[in-house]
Each structure stands twice: as C-alpha cells, then as structure tokens.
Design a protein around this motif. Structure first.
Motif, PDB file in Angstrom:
ATOM      1  N   ILE A  11     106.793   9.633   4.013  1.00 26.42           N
ATOM      2  CA  ILE A  11     106.775   9.908   5.448  1.00 26.42           C
ATOM      3  C   ILE A  11     106.525   8.591   6.184  1.00 26.42           C
ATOM      4  N   LEU A  12     107.471   8.190   7.012  1.00 25.51           N
ATOM      5  CA  LEU A  12     107.317   6.987   7.832  1.00 25.51           C
ATOM      6  C   LEU A  12     106.597   7.368   9.122  1.00 25.51           C
ATOM      7  N   LEU A  13     105.440   6.765   9.364  1.00 23.35           N
ATOM      8  CA  LEU A  13     104.630   7.152  10.518  1.00 23.35           C
ATOM      9  C   LEU A  13     105.029   6.436  11.798  1.00 23.35           C
ATOM     10  N   GLY A  14     105.823   5.353  11.698  1.00 21.50           N
ATOM     11  CA  GLY A  14     106.343   4.685  12.886  1.00 21.50           C
ATOM     12  C   GLY A  14     105.365   3.717  13.523  1.00 21.50           C
ATOM     13  N   THR A  82     111.347   8.236  13.985  1.00 23.45           N
ATOM     14  CA  THR A  82     109.893   8.450  14.038  1.00 23.45           C
ATOM     15  C   THR A  82     109.421   8.733  15.457  1.00 23.45           C
ATOM     16  N   GLU A  87     105.404  14.208  13.577  1.00 23.68           N
ATOM     17  CA  GLU A  87     104.787  14.127  12.252  1.00 23.68           C
ATOM     18  C   GLU A  87     105.306  12.938  11.436  1.00 23.68           C
ATOM     19  N   GLY A  88     106.231  12.173  12.005  1.00 19.75           N
ATOM     20  CA  GLY A  88     106.824  11.066  11.271  1.00 19.75           C
ATOM     21  C   GLY A  88     108.175  11.460  10.704  1.00 19.75           C
ATOM     22  N   SER A  89     108.901  10.470  10.216  1.00 22.20           N
ATOM     23  CA  SER A  89     110.244  10.697   9.675  1.00 22.20           C
ATOM     24  C   SER A  89     110.200  10.677   8.154  1.00 22.20           C
ATOM     25  N   SER A  90     110.724  11.716   7.520  1.00 19.93           N
ATOM     26  CA  SER A  90     110.726  11.772   6.062  1.00 19.93           C
ATOM     27  C   SER A  90     111.877  10.947   5.507  1.00 19.93           C
ATOM     28  N   GLN A 156     102.322   8.898   2.891  1.00 18.69           N
ATOM     29  CA  GLN A 156     102.542   8.463   4.274  1.00 18.69           C
ATOM     30  C   GLN A 156     102.549   6.939   4.365  1.00 18.69           C
ATOM     31  N   GLN A 158     102.513   3.627   6.388  1.00 18.91           N
ATOM     32  CA  GLN A 158     102.058   3.168   7.695  1.00 18.91           C
ATOM     33  C   GLN A 158     103.026   2.126   8.256  1.00 18.91           C
ATOM     34  N   TYR A 160     107.455   1.809  10.166  1.00 15.81           N
ATOM     35  CA  TYR A 160     108.635   2.541  10.621  1.00 15.81           C
ATOM     36  C   TYR A 160     109.827   2.321   9.704  1.00 15.81           C
TER      37      TYR A 160
END
Length: 295
Positions: A11-14, A82, A87-90, A156, A158, A160
């Motif tokens: 999961i990219l949190l951006g 993101t 929730e972020g980009s998978s 996750q 941290q 983008y």
C-alpha cells in the motif's frame, strides 16, 4: 529471484498532507505531468523531423527527453492515485518490483545524460549505449537485493512509489548489506557524474569569460544558471535521500518531488525549448501543420 515473502500487495501511502488538499494537489501534479509528457514528446518530434537537429548534442537531448517522459510516468500516476484514495494506493508485489527497477534504471541513466560535450557521432553513440547498459545493471542489482529479502508484514510503504529505502523498512531481515550497496553504488554514480558536470561547466565558464561583449556574457551566464538549477534539483535531493545517515520518511517524500516530478518538467525548458535552433524548428513545424490544414 527467490523470496519467502508473505506479502503479496503493498500500500503506497503517498505524500504527507492534509486531506483537504487532495483535490488541489491532484490538479497541480496532473497539470505538471501532462506538461512534462507533452513537452518532452514535442522535443522528440522536433528533433526527429528537423535534419538540422541531427547532431550529437541533440541526440543526447532526445535521449534525455525520452528518459524524462518515462521517469515521470513511472512515479507520478501512482502519486495521483494516492491522492484520490484516502487509504492509499495498492500495488501488487510484481508491479512494485517493476516500478523499483524502472525508477532506478531511468534515474541512473539520466545522471550521465545531464552531462553534454562536443564529440564524434561514434563516441556519442558509445556513451549513450554505455549509459543505458550501466543504468540497467545498476537497477537490476538494487531490485534483486531488495526483493530477495522476506516481507512478513506490515505492507504499507511510506512513499508515493516503490523505492528501496522505504521498502527495506518493511522486511523482516537484516538490511545492512542493502544499505551499504545503496550508499556505495549511488554515491559512485552520482559523484562521478556530478564531477563530469562540474568540469564541463568550469570549461564553459572559462569560454564565457572570453566573450567580448557584456550582453553576450550575460546571456551565456543566464543559460548556464538555468542548467545548473536543474542539475541541483536532480542531484541535491538524490544525495539527501540516499547518502545521508538516518531517514525521515515525511521529509524524504517531499524532497523526492524535486527529482521525480519537477526535474522532468524543467529539463526540456532549460536544455531545449529555450534554444534558438529548437525555437526555429518549432516554428517551421507549426507552419507545416498550419499549411497542411489549410490545403
């Protein structure tokens, strides 16, 4: 590549930001991305169709534009995703591997292409080929060393986009060897290319000082200053992120914007679109398009 990983999706949190800024940031980065792609495509088109631009210098600049276009495409679309997903980009495990490889391949290839010199066509082709091959090898080493490690969770990232430092923080194994390789390899590539660039600009400044008129010297220094600004936007953040001890995730993500988003946009402006020969070629291309539509 063997991997005992239990993680199948990251999961990219951006970028770190307030949720209220999602729409504004999305619009800003989308416009920058479109301008980057269109600007670099335009340069590739102009250099391809104008025989006067079929010189070693423009050969390098076309390579640089091609890389910039894809370098931006590797990271910015994921960043935009993101911004529209709270929730972020998978990103799947194989996609993350591909993104990490592509990012370091294009980034390490762009380093030497920021250095331009007068040389024969054969030497020009040799340098370009060597640059692409060394970039591919450099990226393959980092990608292999990163994803051969086990990932047991969390998933996750941290950042983008998939990059080695934030990914290594998710592994459940010792990463000291990886960190040493990153420090040494990127340090050697960056410092070597930066030294070449500095030497070339020392030679250029020496030549500028020989210009008789103050107006001529001023124009030349203006051109050099814009080039140096772009070089610093690319090398400075890279050195800050990869070669300093310790890491602050929020700061790294913001600093990375300079070389992943801004540099691919500034390169065509600083190196090509301000060039008189390119401007002339653009006008000729525009006249051809207008003439073809008027027939």
């Amino acid at each position: 590549m063997t991997n005992m990983s239990l993680v199948t999706t990251f999961i990219l949190l951006g970028l770190p930001h307030s949720p209220e800024l999602d729409t504004l940031l999305f619009g800003i980065f989308l416009v920058i991305y479109v301008l980057t792609v269109v600007g670099n495509l335009l340069i590739l088109l102009v250099i391809a169709v104008d025989p006067h631009l079929h010189t070693p210098m423009y050969f390098f600049l076309s390579n640089l534009s091609f890389i910039d276009m894809w370098f931006s495409t590797v990271t910015v679309p994921k960043m935009l995703m993101t911004l529209v997903s709270p929730e972020g980009s998978s990103v799947s495990f194989p996609s993350c591997v591909a993104q990490l490889y592509s990012f370091h391949f294009l980034g390490s290839t762009e380093y030497p292409l920021s250095y331009a010199s007068m040389m024969s066509v054969r030497m020009c082709a040799l340098l370009a080929t060597t640059t692409w091959l060394s970039g591919s090898l450099h990226s393959a080493v980092h990608t292999t060393l990163t994803f051969r490690l086990p990932f047991c969770g969390p998933n996750q990232i941290q950042h983008y986009f998939c990059d080695a430092p934030p990914i290594l923080k998710l592994t459940c194994a010792d990463t000291s060897a990886n960190e040493l390789v990153i420090f040494v390899s990127i340090g050697v590539v960056a410092s070597g290319c930066f030294l070449l660039i500095v030497l070339s600009y020392v030679s250029i400044v020496h030549s500028i000082l020989k210009i008789c008129t103050s107006a001529g010297r001023w124009r030349a220094f203006q051109t050099c200053s814009s080039h140096c600004t772009v070089v610093l936007c690319f090398f400075g953040p890279g050195v800050f992120i990869y070669l300093r001890p310790g890491s602050k995730e929020a700061v790294d993500r913001i600093v990375a914007v300079f070389y992943t988003v801004l540099t691919p946009l500034l390169n065509p402006v600083a190196y090509t679109l301000r060039n008189k020969e390119v401007k002339k070629a653009l006008l000729k291309l525009k006249d051809k398009v207008v003439y073809s539509h008027s027939k």
